[in-house]
Design a protein around this motif. Structure first.
Motif, PDB file in Angstrom:
ATOM      1  N   GLU A  55      -8.281  -0.943   2.575  1.00  0.00           N
ATOM      2  CA  GLU A  55      -8.700  -0.511   3.967  1.00  0.00           C
ATOM      3  C   GLU A  55      -7.559  -0.593   4.836  1.00  0.00           C
ATOM      4  OE1 GLU A  55     -11.890  -1.610   7.840  1.00  0.00           O
ATOM      5  OE2 GLU A  55     -11.681  -3.083   5.999  1.00  0.00           O
ATOM      6  N   ASN A  56      -7.794   0.767   5.548  1.00  0.00           N
ATOM      7  CA  ASN A  56      -6.671   1.174   6.817  1.00  0.00           C
ATOM      8  C   ASN A  56      -5.161   0.812   6.158  1.00  0.00           C
ATOM      9  OD1 ASN A  56      -5.954   1.783   9.145  1.00  0.00           O
ATOM     10  ND2 ASN A  56      -6.024  -0.108  10.256  1.00  0.00           N
ATOM     11  N   GLN A  57      -4.821   1.557   5.129  1.00  0.00           N
ATOM     12  CA  GLN A  57      -3.383   1.561   4.521  1.00  0.00           C
ATOM     13  C   GLN A  57      -2.988   3.026   4.400  1.00  0.00           C
ATOM     14  OE1 GLN A  57      -3.562  -0.899   1.134  1.00  0.00           O
ATOM     15  NE2 GLN A  57      -4.336  -2.816   2.179  1.00  0.00           N
ATOM     16  N   VAL A  58      -1.713   3.133   4.299  1.00  0.00           N
ATOM     17  CA  VAL A  58      -1.008   4.274   4.024  1.00  0.00           C
ATOM     18  C   VAL A  58      -0.022   3.951   2.909  1.00  0.00           C
ATOM     19  CG1 VAL A  58       0.441   6.359   4.662  1.00  0.00           C
ATOM     20  CG2 VAL A  58      -1.364   5.239   6.212  1.00  0.00           C
ATOM     21  N   TYR A  59       0.063   4.798   1.755  1.00  0.00           N
ATOM     22  CA  TYR A  59       0.976   4.874   0.558  1.00  0.00           C
ATOM     23  C   TYR A  59       1.699   6.107   0.489  1.00  0.00           C
ATOM     24  CZ  TYR A  59      -1.541   0.553  -1.025  1.00  0.00           C
ATOM     25  OH  TYR A  59      -2.131  -0.749  -1.011  1.00  0.00           O
ATOM     26  N   SER A  60       3.046   5.873   0.417  1.00  0.00           N
ATOM     27  CA  SER A  60       3.710   7.333   0.554  1.00  0.00           C
ATOM     28  C   SER A  60       4.770   6.838  -0.269  1.00  0.00           C
ATOM     29  CB  SER A  60       4.183   7.586   1.843  1.00  0.00           C
ATOM     30  OG  SER A  60       5.134   6.744   2.530  1.00  0.00           O
ATOM     31  N   ASN A  61       5.144   8.035  -1.269  1.00  0.00           N
ATOM     32  CA  ASN A  61       6.258   8.063  -2.289  1.00  0.00           C
ATOM     33  C   ASN A  61       6.378   6.819  -3.066  1.00  0.00           C
ATOM     34  OD1 ASN A  61       7.806  10.350  -1.214  1.00  0.00           O
ATOM     35  ND2 ASN A  61       7.906   9.332   0.665  1.00  0.00           N
ATOM     36  N   GLY A  62       5.099   6.550  -3.476  1.00  0.00           N
ATOM     37  CA  GLY A  62       5.040   5.330  -4.469  1.00  0.00           C
ATOM     38  C   GLY A  62       4.481   5.685  -5.743  1.00  0.00           C
ATOM     39  N   MET A  63       4.560   4.609  -6.640  1.00  0.00           N
ATOM     40  CA  MET A  63       3.994   4.876  -8.101  1.00  0.00           C
ATOM     41  C   MET A  63       3.114   3.789  -8.445  1.00  0.00           C
ATOM     42  SD  MET A  63       7.955   5.654  -9.549  1.00  0.00           S
ATOM     43  CE  MET A  63       7.295   5.895 -11.512  1.00  0.00           C
ATOM     44  N   PHE A  64       1.952   4.429  -9.214  1.00  0.00           N
ATOM     45  CA  PHE A  64       0.980   3.409  -9.753  1.00  0.00           C
ATOM     46  C   PHE A  64       0.988   3.736 -11.227  1.00  0.00           C
ATOM     47  CE2 PHE A  64      -0.062   3.664  -5.474  1.00  0.00           C
ATOM     48  CZ  PHE A  64      -0.691   2.194  -5.053  1.00  0.00           C
ATOM     49  N   ILE A  65       1.331   2.836 -12.020  1.00  0.00           N
ATOM     50  CA  ILE A  65       1.459   3.197 -13.323  1.00  0.00           C
ATOM     51  C   ILE A  65       0.732   1.984 -14.246  1.00  0.00           C
ATOM     52  CG2 ILE A  65       3.122   3.021 -15.499  1.00  0.00           C
ATOM     53  CD1 ILE A  65       5.191   3.661 -13.383  1.00  0.00           C
ATOM     54  N   ASN A  66      -0.047   2.569 -15.123  1.00  0.00           N
ATOM     55  CA  ASN A  66      -1.097   1.780 -15.825  1.00  0.00           C
ATOM     56  C   ASN A  66      -2.014   0.798 -15.106  1.00  0.00           C
ATOM     57  OD1 ASN A  66      -2.123   1.190 -18.526  1.00  0.00           O
ATOM     58  ND2 ASN A  66      -0.772  -0.712 -18.764  1.00  0.00           N
ATOM     59  N   ASP A  67      -2.546   1.174 -13.900  1.00  0.00           N
ATOM     60  CA  ASP A  67      -3.339   0.434 -13.177  1.00  0.00           C
ATOM     61  C   ASP A  67      -4.961   0.625 -13.497  1.00  0.00           C
ATOM     62  OD1 ASP A  67      -1.177  -1.000 -12.007  1.00  0.00           O
ATOM     63  OD2 ASP A  67      -0.815   0.661 -10.808  1.00  0.00           O
ATOM     64  N   ARG A  68      -5.606  -0.241 -12.908  1.00  0.00           N
ATOM     65  CA  ARG A  68      -7.120  -0.090 -13.100  1.00  0.00           C
ATOM     66  C   ARG A  68      -7.648  -0.250 -11.729  1.00  0.00           C
ATOM     67  NH1 ARG A  68      -9.318  -0.087 -18.207  1.00  0.00           N
ATOM     68  NH2 ARG A  68     -11.277  -0.927 -17.153  1.00  0.00           N
TER      69      ARG A  68
END
Length: 728
Positions: A489-502
């Motif tokens: 909740e109430n978050q901002v992700y920028s220029n990130g990477m999610f690898i092999n996540d569920r």
């Protein structure tokens, strides 16, 4: 000699006969002229004693009987069939003095008023105007004799339900919009249409139903318009598509648009002069009750998402739809109750239906007298003046024309009649009043509805700003082999990477991903609220049973991705509206603040006058806007909202009373409907302008609202004072 005497006797006989004929003719002319003068002067020169029965009275008979038979058999006497005691047929359209002698070739006899066949339209309109002025004075005395009692109170509550439905309609869209736009996937660009389309329907409906009420009657017009509103309001709670939902709310607004002009026209015509201002102001309270009802129902129903069911994945019936059904109940109740109420007798007299009007007035009198414990008191009215009816010839080809052609001609004729009645609102003697009233209605509506949408939006922005201060931002984050099964909740992700996540059995609430890479990820049973993936890249990713709609992936790319069993529609989260209770509570307080203003306006309307109430309320409302400079917190803004609503309601009440009293009966609902339509147009304009200024500055809305309210109040002070006049 005998011949001379016979000739002299014959000459004397002829001369005597001529003298007798001249005397008879002179007496006949004198009698007719005297009778006509009595009929014209009537109630303007005689006192109220004529209700107790006077000798030689043309309207009333001794003992208070309607042509001597009315009280023995209500509604079945010879009078109601168009005859008097001597079986003389009176003129049903005029209810005046029966025509005496007419020669067989149709020409008017000497000393008799000229027949309508030989008069031009200007003469007929002049006579009708004189009849209307006489009727206005007579009708006021008749209503005073009928008294104020059980009948007026019964009609008060019935019409109050209709006015309550109008108040509900104004609030219902604002309350359901947050849930509806999520449930039926309303894009941000289209959410504003839902509020505007309702006002558009109400604007067209006010003009149409008001005009129709002057053609077919107050009760019939109100029954039809409320039925249209109830049907489409109920239907809108079940439709699934946004387009059909928008269409239903448009027609629902079109139906309820006729409530205000018809209700006030209807109720004012059964009130005596000394009761009119106060009781019309009490009637206005039902609009406030409608707002309180809508706020309370929204507060009690919408946040309870467990009040819902579904039929497969295609049909969803959530709690906001239950709220829409509950909001249709006042309208349905009004329709049922209206079926037991009679037509306005003032309207019936205006269109020449003397007998029907007399029966309703007698019903009002008898109902009130029985409630007072005086059932023996008789209704003393005998004849009531009805204005001269000017027939309009309509040519319809009944022999060769088809049924749809005849229907088209009739509909076109009715619409032309409504338009002509509307144009007469801009003719002498009501032209100046219409112009001034239009200015007051527009400025009051523009300021009131503009600030009404501005207040909640300012509170929402204050809440959003406070919510944004707690927002967490993550940049250039790399997340690998993580199982997300909790709420983000109430978050901002920028220029990130999610690898092999569920991402399984979880919720995204107010989360934004920007320029982020998702590689070899898995999304299952995901619910999102105000969550967007902007310019993101998805590689080798699988989506199963999610509500991620395409509009949430603006500018994103998908490489070797699969989507299975996507949830249809936009799903409502159980905790999506964190401020639902707060917003409903704020509107509830704002509506409840109207109560003191309603009570004050009702008690003082006939004491200090309509104009003082109207101008003073608008000027004070404009001045109160300046205190918004100090509104820096939610509690202060709520206090300003309550103060503003409490001051403004007196202006609305007095404006409603002034409007019905300034228009004659044949244009009352049409003029009121036009002004109410102008009010809705000003509301749409105010919503657009003030809504666009919310995020820019608060200086312009404050100055704009203050200026228009003060100017409108000054114009309102220039209107005629209607406190002491009878209904025209």
């Amino acid at each position: 000699m005998d011949g001379a005497y016979k000739m002299e006797d014959r000459t004397s006989l002829v001369k005597g006969a001529q003298d007798i004929a001249k005397e008879v003719k002179r007496q006949t002319v004198k009698k007719v002229n005297k009778t006509v003068d009595k009929a014209q002067d009537g109630y303007t020169q005689r006192s109220y004693n004529r209700f107790q029965g006077e000798e030689d009275d043309e309207y009333y008979t001794e003992g208070g009987h309607y042509d001597g038979e009315a009280n023995e058999d209500e509604g079945s006497s010879e009078a109601t069939e168009g005859h008097d005691e001597d079986d003389e047929i009176y003129e049903g359209e005029y209810q005046g003095i029966p025509n005496t002698a007419q020669n067989k070739d149709g020409m008017a006899a000497l000393g008799e008023p000229k027949r309508d066949d030989y008069k031009d339209r200007r003469e007929l309109e002049t006579e009708r105007k004189a009849d209307e002025e006489e009727l206005a004075q007579q009708y006021e005395l008749i209503i005073q004799e009928c008294g104020h009692g059980r009948f007026q109170w019964a009609l008060f509550f019935v019409l109050g339900m209709a006015l309550m439905a109008d108040g509900v309609e104004v609030f219902v869209v604002g309350f359901v919009l947050p849930s509806a736009e999520t449930d039926i996937c309303i894009p941000n660009s289209g959410s504003g249409w839902l509020g505007s389309v309702v006002y558009l329907g109400m604007m067209v409906g006010a003009f149409f139903w008001g005009g129709l009420a002057d053609k077919v009657g107050r009760r019939q017009s109100l029954l039809i318009c409320m039925s249209v509103n109830g049907f489409f309001a109920f239907l809108s709670s079940f439709v699934q598509g946004y387009g059909f939902f928008l269409f239903c709310r448009l027609l629902s607004g079109f139906g309820i648009g006729g409530a205000v002009p018809v209700v006030f026209s209807y109720f004012s015509e059964v009130l005596a002069r000394e009761k009119r201002g106060e009781h019309l102001s009490w009637l206005c309270m039902f609009w406030m009750i409608g707002g309180i009802y809508a706020s309370a129902m929204a507060w009690a129903i919408i946040p309870h998402y467990g009040w819902s069911f579904s039929m497969g994945s295609a049909y969803q019936f959530h709690s906001w739809r239950v709220f829409v059904v509950m909001c249709a109940l006042p309208c349905v109740s009004a329709v049922v109750a209206l079926t037991f109420m009679p037509e306005s007798p003032r309207f019936l007299l205006e269109v020449g239906k003397h007998d029907e009007a007399w029966m309703i007035l007698k019903q009002i009198h008898d109902t009130n007298m029985r409630a007072r414990g005086q059932p023996e008191k008789v209704f003393t009215v005998n004849r009531i003046k009805t204005p001269k009816q000017i027939d309009e010839l309509i040519e319809i080809d009944n022999d060769t024309g088809t049924w749809y052609k005849r229907c088209y001609v009739r509909v076109r004729t009715e619409l032309d009649g409504i338009w002509l009645t509307f144009m007469r609102c801009f003719s002498y003697p009501v032209k100046d009043n219409t112009t001034k009233l239009a200015a007051v209605w527009f400025t009051l509506s523009f300021g009131y509805y503009g600030l009404s949408v501005w207040f909640p939006d300012v509170i929402k922005h204050l809440q959003a700003d406070e919510y944004a201060t707690r927002r967490k931002t993550f940049e250039f984050e790399k997340v690998t082999d993580i199982n997300f099964n909790f709420t983000l909740e109430n978050q901002v992700y920028s220029n990130g990477m999610f690898i092999n996540d569920r991402f399984t059995m979880m919720k995204f609430k107010s989360v934004t991903f920007e320029d982020t890479l998702f590689k070899s990820c898995y999304f299952e049973d995901v619910t999102t609220l105000s969550t967007y993936f902007r310019n993101c890249t998805f590689m080798d990713t699988k989506f199963f049973n999610t509500d991620l709609e395409p509009y949430k992936y603006s500018g994103s790319r998908f490489i070797n991705c699969t989507f299975e069993h996507n949830k249809t529609g936009c799903q409502i989260s159980f905790d999506d509206d964190y401020s639902a209770y707060w917003i409903y509570f704020v509107n509830f307080l704002g509506t409840l603040a109207v109560l003191p203003g309603n009570i004050v306006s009702a008690l003082l309307m006939d004491r200090i006058g309509r104009l003082t109430m109207l101008g003073g309320s608008m000027i004070l409302s404009g001045i109160s806007c300046f205190f918004l400079w100090f509104g820096t917190s939610e509690s202060m803004m709520i206090g300003m909202l309550c103060l503003y609503n409490g001051l403004t309601i007196s202006a609305w009440n007095s404006l409603d009373v002034i409007t019905v009293e300034l228009y004659p009966t044949d244009r009352r609902a049409t003029g009121f409907g036009f002004l109410n339509a102008l009010c809705k147009a000003a509301a749409v304009l105010g919503n657009l302008i003030f809504g666009s200024l919310v995020v820019i500055t608060k200086a312009i809305p404050i100055l704009l609202a203050s200026t228009v309210l003060v100017c409108g109040g000054l114009v309102g002070l220039r209107l005629p004072d209607t406190r002491t006049q009878v209904l025209m």
